[in-house]
Write a protein that holds these residues in place. Sequence first.
Motif, PDB file in Angstrom:
ATOM      1  N   MET A 289      30.026  47.630  51.685  1.00  0.00           N
ATOM      2  CA  MET A 289      29.258  47.039  50.597  1.00  0.00           C
ATOM      3  C   MET A 289      30.058  45.939  49.913  1.00  0.00           C
ATOM      4  O   MET A 289      31.260  46.064  49.715  1.00  0.00           O
ATOM      5  CB  MET A 289      28.879  48.107  49.561  1.00  0.00           C
ATOM      6  CG  MET A 289      27.961  49.204  50.078  1.00  0.00           C
ATOM      7  SD  MET A 289      27.660  50.474  48.827  1.00  0.00           S
ATOM      8  CE  MET A 289      26.559  49.615  47.706  1.00  0.00           C
ATOM      9  N   ARG A 290      29.376  44.880  49.556  1.00  0.00           N
ATOM     10  CA  ARG A 290      29.973  43.834  48.733  1.00  0.00           C
ATOM     11  C   ARG A 290      29.565  44.112  47.291  1.00  0.00           C
ATOM     12  O   ARG A 290      28.382  44.275  46.991  1.00  0.00           O
ATOM     13  CB  ARG A 290      29.502  42.452  49.169  1.00  0.00           C
ATOM     14  CG  ARG A 290      30.313  41.334  48.515  1.00  0.00           C
ATOM     15  CD  ARG A 290      29.942  39.969  49.068  1.00  0.00           C
ATOM     16  NE  ARG A 290      31.090  39.066  48.976  1.00  0.00           N
ATOM     17  CZ  ARG A 290      30.998  37.778  48.690  1.00  0.00           C
ATOM     18  NH1 ARG A 290      29.805  37.216  48.496  1.00  0.00           N
ATOM     19  NH2 ARG A 290      32.074  37.033  48.622  1.00  0.00           N
ATOM     20  N   ILE A 291      30.547  44.161  46.404  1.00  0.00           N
ATOM     21  CA  ILE A 291      30.313  44.584  45.033  1.00  0.00           C
ATOM     22  C   ILE A 291      30.583  43.437  44.072  1.00  0.00           C
ATOM     23  O   ILE A 291      31.626  42.774  44.141  1.00  0.00           O
ATOM     24  CB  ILE A 291      31.212  45.780  44.670  1.00  0.00           C
ATOM     25  CG1 ILE A 291      31.031  46.918  45.687  1.00  0.00           C
ATOM     26  CG2 ILE A 291      30.915  46.261  43.252  1.00  0.00           C
ATOM     27  CD1 ILE A 291      29.611  47.423  45.812  1.00  0.00           C
ATOM     28  N   GLY A 292      29.660  43.205  43.163  1.00  0.00           N
ATOM     29  CA  GLY A 292      29.866  42.274  42.071  1.00  0.00           C
ATOM     30  C   GLY A 292      30.266  43.037  40.829  1.00  0.00           C
ATOM     31  O   GLY A 292      29.775  44.137  40.585  1.00  0.00           O
ATOM     32  N   PHE A 293      31.169  42.469  40.039  1.00  0.00           N
ATOM     33  CA  PHE A 293      31.609  43.126  38.795  1.00  0.00           C
ATOM     34  C   PHE A 293      31.586  42.093  37.686  1.00  0.00           C
ATOM     35  O   PHE A 293      32.291  41.072  37.746  1.00  0.00           O
ATOM     36  CB  PHE A 293      33.008  43.710  38.946  1.00  0.00           C
ATOM     37  CG  PHE A 293      33.293  44.846  38.003  1.00  0.00           C
ATOM     38  CD1 PHE A 293      33.407  46.149  38.469  1.00  0.00           C
ATOM     39  CD2 PHE A 293      33.414  44.626  36.635  1.00  0.00           C
ATOM     40  CE1 PHE A 293      33.649  47.199  37.592  1.00  0.00           C
ATOM     41  CE2 PHE A 293      33.655  45.660  35.754  1.00  0.00           C
ATOM     42  CZ  PHE A 293      33.767  46.954  36.239  1.00  0.00           C
ATOM     43  N   ILE A 294      30.772  42.354  36.661  1.00  0.00           N
ATOM     44  CA  ILE A 294      30.606  41.434  35.536  1.00  0.00           C
ATOM     45  C   ILE A 294      31.144  42.091  34.272  1.00  0.00           C
ATOM     46  O   ILE A 294      30.635  43.126  33.834  1.00  0.00           O
ATOM     47  CB  ILE A 294      29.124  41.049  35.353  1.00  0.00           C
ATOM     48  CG1 ILE A 294      28.584  40.381  36.621  1.00  0.00           C
ATOM     49  CG2 ILE A 294      28.960  40.123  34.154  1.00  0.00           C
ATOM     50  CD1 ILE A 294      27.098  40.108  36.584  1.00  0.00           C
ATOM     51  N   GLY A 295      32.173  41.495  33.683  1.00  0.00           N
ATOM     52  CA  GLY A 295      32.789  42.031  32.471  1.00  0.00           C
ATOM     53  C   GLY A 295      34.170  42.579  32.765  1.00  0.00           C
ATOM     54  O   GLY A 295      34.302  43.733  33.170  1.00  0.00           O
ATOM     55  N   LEU A 296      35.202  41.750  32.582  1.00  0.00           N
ATOM     56  CA  LEU A 296      36.571  42.115  32.958  1.00  0.00           C
ATOM     57  C   LEU A 296      37.440  42.377  31.737  1.00  0.00           C
ATOM     58  O   LEU A 296      38.618  42.044  31.708  1.00  0.00           O
ATOM     59  CB  LEU A 296      37.184  40.999  33.812  1.00  0.00           C
ATOM     60  CG  LEU A 296      36.395  40.629  35.068  1.00  0.00           C
ATOM     61  CD1 LEU A 296      37.023  39.418  35.750  1.00  0.00           C
ATOM     62  CD2 LEU A 296      36.315  41.809  36.030  1.00  0.00           C
ATOM     63  N   GLY A 297      36.861  43.005  30.725  1.00  0.00           N
ATOM     64  CA  GLY A 297      37.579  43.299  29.492  1.00  0.00           C
ATOM     65  C   GLY A 297      38.502  44.499  29.619  1.00  0.00           C
ATOM     66  O   GLY A 297      38.974  44.849  30.703  1.00  0.00           O
ATOM     67  N   ASN A 298      38.748  45.172  28.483  1.00  0.00           N
ATOM     68  CA  ASN A 298      39.716  46.266  28.442  1.00  0.00           C
ATOM     69  C   ASN A 298      39.450  47.344  29.481  1.00  0.00           C
ATOM     70  O   ASN A 298      40.367  47.828  30.144  1.00  0.00           O
ATOM     71  CB  ASN A 298      39.725  46.909  27.046  1.00  0.00           C
ATOM     72  CG  ASN A 298      40.406  46.033  26.015  1.00  0.00           C
ATOM     73  OD1 ASN A 298      41.170  45.141  26.352  1.00  0.00           O
ATOM     74  ND2 ASN A 298      40.112  46.280  24.746  1.00  0.00           N
ATOM     75  N   VAL A 299      38.193  47.744  29.614  1.00  0.00           N
ATOM     76  CA  VAL A 299      37.840  48.792  30.579  1.00  0.00           C
ATOM     77  C   VAL A 299      37.395  48.188  31.904  1.00  0.00           C
ATOM     78  O   VAL A 299      37.859  48.589  32.974  1.00  0.00           O
ATOM     79  CB  VAL A 299      36.741  49.712  30.009  1.00  0.00           C
ATOM     80  CG1 VAL A 299      36.313  50.738  31.042  1.00  0.00           C
ATOM     81  CG2 VAL A 299      37.232  50.416  28.747  1.00  0.00           C
ATOM     82  N   GLY A 300      36.509  47.201  31.839  1.00  0.00           N
ATOM     83  CA  GLY A 300      35.969  46.622  33.062  1.00  0.00           C
ATOM     84  C   GLY A 300      37.027  46.048  33.974  1.00  0.00           C
ATOM     85  O   GLY A 300      36.967  46.222  35.204  1.00  0.00           O
ATOM     86  N   GLY A 301      38.020  45.383  33.397  1.00  0.00           N
ATOM     87  CA  GLY A 301      39.076  44.808  34.218  1.00  0.00           C
ATOM     88  C   GLY A 301      39.855  45.857  34.976  1.00  0.00           C
ATOM     89  O   GLY A 301      40.275  45.636  36.123  1.00  0.00           O
ATOM     90  N   LYS A 302      40.026  47.006  34.375  1.00  0.00           N
ATOM     91  CA  LYS A 302      40.776  48.085  35.027  1.00  0.00           C
ATOM     92  C   LYS A 302      39.931  48.748  36.123  1.00  0.00           C
ATOM     93  O   LYS A 302      40.433  49.077  37.201  1.00  0.00           O
ATOM     94  CB  LYS A 302      41.232  49.093  33.986  1.00  0.00           C
ATOM     95  CG  LYS A 302      42.261  48.496  33.018  1.00  0.00           C
ATOM     96  CD  LYS A 302      42.600  49.437  31.887  1.00  0.00           C
ATOM     97  CE  LYS A 302      43.715  48.878  31.009  1.00  0.00           C
ATOM     98  NZ  LYS A 302      43.383  47.588  30.385  1.00  0.00           N
ATOM     99  N   LEU A 303      38.643  48.950  35.848  1.00  0.00           N
ATOM    100  CA  LEU A 303      37.766  49.523  36.872  1.00  0.00           C
ATOM    101  C   LEU A 303      37.642  48.587  38.071  1.00  0.00           C
ATOM    102  O   LEU A 303      37.718  49.016  39.233  1.00  0.00           O
ATOM    103  CB  LEU A 303      36.388  49.799  36.276  1.00  0.00           C
ATOM    104  CG  LEU A 303      36.325  50.837  35.148  1.00  0.00           C
ATOM    105  CD1 LEU A 303      34.944  50.833  34.509  1.00  0.00           C
ATOM    106  CD2 LEU A 303      36.672  52.225  35.673  1.00  0.00           C
ATOM    107  N   ALA A 304      37.462  47.302  37.788  1.00  0.00           N
ATOM    108  CA  ALA A 304      37.380  46.323  38.868  1.00  0.00           C
ATOM    109  C   ALA A 304      38.696  46.263  39.636  1.00  0.00           C
ATOM    110  O   ALA A 304      38.706  46.090  40.865  1.00  0.00           O
ATOM    111  CB  ALA A 304      37.031  44.948  38.301  1.00  0.00           C
ATOM    112  N   GLY A 305      39.801  46.428  38.923  1.00  0.00           N
ATOM    113  CA  GLY A 305      41.101  46.438  39.584  1.00  0.00           C
ATOM    114  C   GLY A 305      41.248  47.573  40.569  1.00  0.00           C
ATOM    115  O   GLY A 305      41.847  47.407  41.642  1.00  0.00           O
ATOM    116  N   SER A 306      40.698  48.729  40.244  1.00  0.00           N
ATOM    117  CA  SER A 306      40.746  49.858  41.183  1.00  0.00           C
ATOM    118  C   SER A 306      39.970  49.550  42.451  1.00  0.00           C
ATOM    119  O   SER A 306      40.410  49.880  43.562  1.00  0.00           O
ATOM    120  CB  SER A 306      40.193  51.122  40.516  1.00  0.00           C
ATOM    121  OG  SER A 306      41.069  51.594  39.509  1.00  0.00           O
TER     122      SER A 306
END
Length: 314
Positions: free
Chosen positions: A1-18
Amino acid sequence: MRIGFIGLGNVGGKLAGSLLRNGIDLVVHDLSPALVAGFVERGAAAGESPAQMMQTCDAVITCLPSPAASDAVVRQMLPVAGPGKIWMEMSTTDAAEIARLGAEMIATGAAAVDCPVSGGCHRADTGNISIYAGCDRPTFERILPLLTIMGRRVLHTGDLGSASVLKVMTNYLATANLLTLCEALTVMKAAGMDLATTYEAIAISSGTSFVHETESQLILSGSRDVNFTMDLVQKDIGLFQKLADLHEVPLEISPLMIEIMRDGQRRYGERAQSDRIIERLEEATGLSVTAPGFPTELIDTEPEERGAEVRPRR
């Protein structure tokens, strides 16, 4: 799957990083070009817009600071959503709002999931956070491999919106715990107790909690930087109060908590760190509720592990 991630703030950036760290084909978007550039340097692709990401990705995750921000992003994605696409809302938001936006997404033939997280930014950084997911079971099984990359414990909560209801409850409980810990630590200081000993006494007792084991350390070190601000606390406990009002439950503690946090915002700023709420008691008593030997930031020392579904007792 190709995943898009919108919102790289305090939490989002860490989730996207995983996701990125574990080899997911990731496309990212944020209002901050610097945050996007950091991900591109590590191998992610930069998304042009929410609409373009919905067109080119199998699933798009949003992790945004407010229901209004989520609405604005979803409005851009809806015209190009359709069968086979998934919108995953990882923000902490109003259950009624997620149900409304999710219904519009589902009407296009796409799937919608509310999947907020719980457990602190430090655990989001290592993929050890907990995740709730509200959606139909087939959609849950499709996204479970993604959720177990971002989180250690994953709970299917039921229909769309159910995860958001549970999430605001847990944040309400965490805030209540923070406020009682502030009072407990201040009283112990006033009573002449050693605060390092007090910390351990709570930690081995029936009064311990996740909030104590994490945020009490930041309070005692004096850093009070939990990476979570008072405006976000107000949003979450306000959503819980809204739920109580909707169902005509006459709460007594909740309104007092909201007023205490409002007072904290008046004193220290709308976006002050939430742990600074103890400073109200320090100012009232003239005490410094600090102790040497405590960390100034939280670091998750648990090894990163692939997560698993948590199944309720039946």
